[in-house]
Design an enzyme around this catalytic site. Structure first.
Site, PDB file in Angstrom:
ATOM      1  N   ALA A 129      31.630 -38.727  22.602  1.00 14.03           N
ATOM      2  CA  ALA A 129      32.076 -38.200  21.221  1.00 14.03           C
ATOM      3  C   ALA A 129      33.142 -39.235  20.562  1.00 14.03           C
ATOM      4  O   ALA A 129      33.955 -39.593  21.380  1.00 14.03           O
ATOM      5  CB  ALA A 129      32.880 -36.864  21.662  1.00 14.03           C
ATOM      6  N   VAL A 130      32.705 -39.528  19.532  1.00 11.18           N
ATOM      7  CA  VAL A 130      33.555 -40.354  18.744  1.00 11.18           C
ATOM      8  C   VAL A 130      33.924 -39.729  17.421  1.00 11.18           C
ATOM      9  O   VAL A 130      33.071 -39.094  16.721  1.00 11.18           O
ATOM     10  CB  VAL A 130      32.692 -41.717  18.380  1.00 11.18           C
ATOM     11  CG1 VAL A 130      33.831 -42.667  17.477  1.00 11.18           C
ATOM     12  CG2 VAL A 130      32.496 -42.532  19.622  1.00 11.18           C
TER      13      VAL A 130
ATOM     14  N   ASN B 120      19.926 -36.325  16.087  1.00 10.75           N
ATOM     15  CA  ASN B 120      21.114 -37.049  15.978  1.00 10.75           C
ATOM     16  C   ASN B 120      20.576 -38.753  16.192  1.00 10.75           C
ATOM     17  O   ASN B 120      20.681 -39.339  17.040  1.00 10.75           O
ATOM     18  CB  ASN B 120      21.908 -36.969  17.239  1.00 10.75           C
ATOM     19  CG  ASN B 120      23.280 -37.433  17.418  1.00 10.75           C
ATOM     20  OD1 ASN B 120      23.337 -38.571  16.637  1.00 10.75           O
ATOM     21  ND2 ASN B 120      24.093 -37.194  18.231  1.00 10.75           N
TER      22      ASN B 120
ATOM     23  N   TYR C 195      21.671 -45.649  21.916  1.00  9.00           N
ATOM     24  CA  TYR C 195      20.896 -45.697  23.147  1.00  9.00           C
ATOM     25  C   TYR C 195      19.944 -46.561  23.222  1.00  9.00           C
ATOM     26  O   TYR C 195      19.756 -47.349  24.002  1.00  9.00           O
ATOM     27  CB  TYR C 195      20.638 -44.304  23.666  1.00  9.00           C
ATOM     28  CG  TYR C 195      21.856 -43.211  23.770  1.00  9.00           C
ATOM     29  CD1 TYR C 195      22.993 -43.538  24.037  1.00  9.00           C
ATOM     30  CD2 TYR C 195      21.564 -42.146  23.296  1.00  9.00           C
ATOM     31  CE1 TYR C 195      23.964 -42.635  24.191  1.00  9.00           C
ATOM     32  CE2 TYR C 195      22.734 -40.970  23.254  1.00  9.00           C
ATOM     33  CZ  TYR C 195      23.633 -41.505  23.644  1.00  9.00           C
ATOM     34  OH  TYR C 195      24.876 -40.619  23.786  1.00  9.00           O
TER      35      TYR C 195
ATOM     36  N   GLU D 107      20.732 -36.713  27.640  1.00  8.84           N
ATOM     37  CA  GLU D 107      19.650 -35.873  26.787  1.00  8.84           C
ATOM     38  C   GLU D 107      20.671 -35.964  25.375  1.00  8.84           C
ATOM     39  O   GLU D 107      21.941 -36.163  25.417  1.00  8.84           O
ATOM     40  CB  GLU D 107      19.459 -34.482  27.057  1.00  8.84           C
ATOM     41  CG  GLU D 107      20.632 -33.587  27.490  1.00  8.84           C
ATOM     42  CD  GLU D 107      20.239 -32.351  27.978  1.00  8.84           C
ATOM     43  OE1 GLU D 107      20.890 -31.381  27.426  1.00  8.84           O
ATOM     44  OE2 GLU D 107      19.317 -32.366  28.821  1.00  8.84           O
TER      45      GLU D 107
END
Length: 142
Positions: A64-65, A102, A109, A97
């Site tokens: 999370a950012v 997103n 990734y 996952e």
């Protein structure tokens, strides 16, 4: 945000700002995960990554950012730190996952060498619609 999130309450608050799909995790869920063997927390100002490594495998549980600190390299830094920590803990392979919709996370990734290995149809069920989960994997450098 003044500093790195480190308590279950701070982790949950930031997670709620970052996610609707999958649903945000509660402080109790973070506390429970952090108490499990092999779990580790990596933080930076405005973000965090929760992972675990056990029996030669690692899993990136969540990254999370904060919206106001995105696109400054924190996600990339946390991901690189996760890979190094997973390898240091003996992981040969890592998995994660991500919600199919997103696109920024998927790009992060894929740029870092993660490869899609599967799909879980309608895995994330929200109020508006179901979203597929994409499974990614990467061999850890040791």
């Amino acid at each position: 945000m003044s500093g790195p999130p480190e308590t279950p309450d701070a982790l949950a608050a930031l997670h709620a700002r970052c996610f609707t799909t999958p649903r945000p995790w509660s402080a109790d869920e973070f506390a429970s995960l952090l108490s499990l063997p092999g779990c580790f927390l990596l933080t930076g100002t405005g973000g965090f990554l929760l992972g675990r490594a056990i029996a030669g495998e690692a899993e990136l549980l969540t990254l999370a950012v904060a919206p106001e600190t995105r696109r400054r390299g924190l996600g990339r830094t946390l991901l690189a730190r996760f890979e190094a920590e997973a390898a240091a803990r003996g992981a040969e392979n890592a998995f994660l996952e991500v919600a199919a919709d997103n696109a920024p996370a998927r790009a992060l990734y894929e740029t870092a060498g993660w490869r899609q290995t599967g799909r879980r149809k309608n895995y994330y069920r929200g109020a508006a619609r179901a979203v597929d989960a994409l499974l990614y994997a990467k061999a850890m450098d040791r």
